[in-house]
Design an enzyme around this catalytic site. Structure first.
Site, PDB file in Angstrom:
ATOM      1  N   SER A 369       0.778  -0.766  -0.169  1.00 12.00           N
ATOM      2  CA  SER A 369       0.026  -0.039   0.368  1.00 12.00           C
ATOM      3  C   SER A 369       1.429   1.166   0.335  1.00 12.00           C
ATOM      4  O   SER A 369       2.047   1.602   0.437  1.00 12.00           O
ATOM      5  CB  SER A 369      -1.060   0.054   1.572  1.00 12.00           C
ATOM      6  N   ARG A 370       0.453   2.222  -0.940  1.00 18.14           N
ATOM      7  CA  ARG A 370       1.974   2.858  -1.317  1.00 18.14           C
ATOM      8  C   ARG A 370       1.519   3.912  -0.407  1.00 18.14           C
ATOM      9  O   ARG A 370       2.231   5.186   0.000  1.00 18.14           O
ATOM     10  CB  ARG A 370       1.948   3.724  -2.833  1.00 18.14           C
ATOM     11  N   VAL A 371      -0.040   3.795   0.694  1.00 21.71           N
ATOM     12  CA  VAL A 371      -0.228   5.072   1.366  1.00 21.71           C
ATOM     13  C   VAL A 371       0.950   4.865   3.047  1.00 21.71           C
ATOM     14  O   VAL A 371       0.659   5.592   3.695  1.00 21.71           O
ATOM     15  CB  VAL A 371      -1.686   5.369   1.999  1.00 21.71           C
TER      16      VAL A 371
END
Lengths: 508, 133
Positions: A369-371
């Protein structure tokens, strides 16, 4: 509709002036695509009207002909029929009246529950919000799946791809997430907290079997989640043009929530079939084909759709969970790589894990998850911050340990702990776990409450712990949920309660 | 079948040649072009070129003509008024051609190129039926 628009609508109905329309004649109709001579004044993406009420969208503007997709029944159309421009873009009904309903790609109800009472419509094709209008993703959207919420957190306004082979539980993850939103909504709305922001869901079924859509509908209905959900259905038997437009129609419905200071979640199930429907349309429209016979703008097809999911500054958010089906686990195929590059991360589901009984079959190594932890509450970070690393180490060690039996005590301990985490993350479908219960489960794991248990009994023990807390420690669970963090006092109370639970467990 | 690109390009060139100084299609020039094509047909492209040429000329002619369909009797003065209004609207000479059409029930329908102006009762009834679903 504003008052002025209402008056103008009445005037239009009474007016006896001649109406000017640009017209054309059908030259050919095939598989949801019509080629039309004339329509010299038609605009790109403009809605055109066919005889019998079917509508189309102008996609190819040529010198003497126009290529359109036909939405609706094409069986009544024939060569020579007159087509008229409308001067409008295709719009679908939006609003809360759609919640609990099943609609087609044009927003017409298909569930037999009567007509919709929608007051507003939104255009299906819309430019995605720009840079200034956006806000960074920092609010969590809980899926209710422990493996995801603790290791691959999703935030409101994020685009997280769910990818895997057929039959690996992709839809189940999306449905669990929808069910969890409904559960959270019920608790939040009942609490009367003015700061609570419910999440409404939209499930877009593209190219699926009708039986699958009915099954999803029943699951949502049984879990009481349908009241917070809109289902947009463009099944496999539907015209490819409807399958092509359905995700955009769903996005328009989601945008209404976002623009009106609410949060929404949209699931596109699935975009591989969407790309196939678009490929079919483009081949009939004789657009030049590229890799795997997809047209050149297949990237733009999905980027413009997924870019519409955002968290807006001062408004709401739209979170997107696109689903992509891979063939034999090949994530480097054309459509998967495109969507991986557009989204803010992916949850990769592995067939091997699924067959081994690890469900949800989330591959921790390939999922991201890049967040990241920006979309996690502090309590989850406190209890699950190191889990991803520990599991990755476990997978590496497990692969290595297959070649030898002489392992040192430390390696054995790591392997043992890893297999316990894997067991802990096993979760049945349609049973999302509330975040406070996830925190308790993981806290107990971090503090060694499952260490003396046999591997097979870890998951039942965790379930029993959750049941114990739900029955006996409601106040503590409420506190964890509202405070969203663990302080010394909470941890002390957790310890006392967990110790009490431990005494109820049979000795092994 | 759609003519190939080369035929369409040739047809477009022929169409440009068939325009008079005022930008309208000249019947004399079209006759001349047809005679020339008959004498020197383009190899393998005679038929598709002619078809594409026909479509271009037909579109151009339709743009200069107001095809008036009427249900009841319409006076010559009314037809001339319509033609004058269309000429003023489009900024090019529009020639009228009237044809009775009882299917309209009442009112008139005027077509200039792809544009359709409809005041007929049948169109209003169709609109009403569409609104009522």
């Amino acid at each position: 509709m504003s008052i002025i628009e209402q008056i103008e609508a009445q005037i239009t109905q009474l007016s006896t002036r001649a109406t000017k329309r640009n017209t054309g004649t059908i030259r050919a109709v095939a598989d949801g695509v019509a080629t039309i001579d004339g329509l010299s004044a038609v605009m790109y993406n403009e809605m055109v009207r066919f005889p019998g009420g079917a509508i189309g969208i102008a996609l190819n503007l040529g010198e003497t002909e126009v290529g359109t997709i036909v939405l609706g029944d094409i069986s009544q159309l024939k060569e020579g029929d007159e087509v008229q421009t409308t001067g409008r873009l295709l719009s679908v009904p939006v609003g809360k009246t759609l919640l609990g309903r099943v609609v087609d790609a044009l927003g017409n109800p298909v569930d037999g529950k009567g007509p919709l009472d929608a007051k507003e419509t939104y255009p299906v094709e819309r430019i995605a919000p720009g840079i200034i209008a956006r806000k960074s993703v920092s609010q969590a959207l809980f899926t209710g799946i422990m493996a995801i919420d603790s290791m691959i957190p999703i935030g409101r306004g994020q685009r997280e791809l769910i990818i895997g082979d057929r039959g690996t539980g992709k839809t189940a993850i999306a449905i669990d997430t929808i069910i969890n939103q409904a559960k959270i909504n019920k608790i939040g709305l009942a609490s009367g907290d003015p700061k609570f922001r419910p999440v409404y869901s939209i499930y877009v079924a593209v190219g699926q079997k009708n039986s699958n859509i009915v099954r999803t509908l029943s699951t949502l209905e049984a879990a009481g989640a349908l009241d917070y959900t809109i289902i947009v259905a463009a099944p496999a038997a539907d015209n490819p043009a409807n399958q092509y437009i359905a995700p955009y129609a769903g996005a328009a419905m989601g945008e209404w929530f976002m623009e009106n200071d609410m949060d929404a979640l949209i699931v596109y199930d699935d975009l591989s079939k969407h790309a196939v429907a678009y490929r079919q349309i483009c081949l009939i429209l004789k657009r030049p084909s590229g890799r795997e016979a997809y047209p050149g703008d297949v990237f733009y097809l999905h980027s413009r759709l997924l870019e519409r999911a955002a968290r807006l500054d001062g408004k709401g958010s739209l979170t997107a969970l696109p689903i992509v089906e891979t063939q034999a686990g090949d994530v480097s195929a054309y459509i998967p790589t495109n969507i991986i590059s557009i989204t803010d991360g992916q949850i990769f589901l592995e067939t091997d894990l699924f067959n081994q009984g690890t469900r949800p079959a989330v591959s921790v190594g390939l999922s991201v998850s890049r967040v990241g932890s920006a979309a996690q509450i502090k309590a989850t970070k406190q209890v699950g911050g190191k889990l991803k690393g520990e599991l990755a180490q476990f997978r590496e060690l497990a692969a290595f340990a297959q070649f030898g039996s002489d392992l040192d005590a430390r390696t054995k301990a790591q392997l043992d702990r890893g297999s316990r985490i894997v067991e802990l993350f096993k979760q049945p479908a349609a049973a999302p776990i509330p975040i406070e219960q996830q925190v308790v489960t993981l806290w107990a794991m971090q503090n060694g409450y499952y260490d003396d248990l046999a591997l097979k009994t870890v998951a039942p023990a965790a379930a029993s712990l959750r049941k114990f807390f739900t029955a006996r420690q409601t106040a503590l669970l409420d506190e964890i949920r509202t405070q969203a963090k663990l302080d010394a006092t909470t941890e002390a109370r957790l310890k006392t309660a967990a110790d009490e639970w431990k005494t109820t467990q049979p000795k092994t | 079948m759609k003519p190939d690109k080369a035929s369409r390009q040739l047809a477009r060139q022929l169409y440009t040649l068939s325009l008079a100084a005022d930008g309208r299609v000249s019947p004399e020039r079209v006759t001349g072009i047809l005679a020339c094509l008959e004498k020197n047909p383009p190899p393998r492209r005679h038929l598709p070129t002619l078809k594409a040429f026909r479509a271009l000329v037909a579109t151009a002619l339709a743009r200069g003509e107001a095809r008036i369909e009427h249900a009841g009797p319409v006076s010559a003065a009314t037809i001339q008024t319509i033609a004058a209004a269309m000429t003023a609207r489009y900024g090019r000479p529009i020639a009228p051609s009237a044809k009775p059409n009882p299917a309209l029930l009442a009112g008139i329908r005027v077509r200039v190129g792809d544009d359709l102006y409809d005041t007929s009762v049948s169109a209003r009834l169709a609109g009403l039926a569409a609104r009522e679903g």
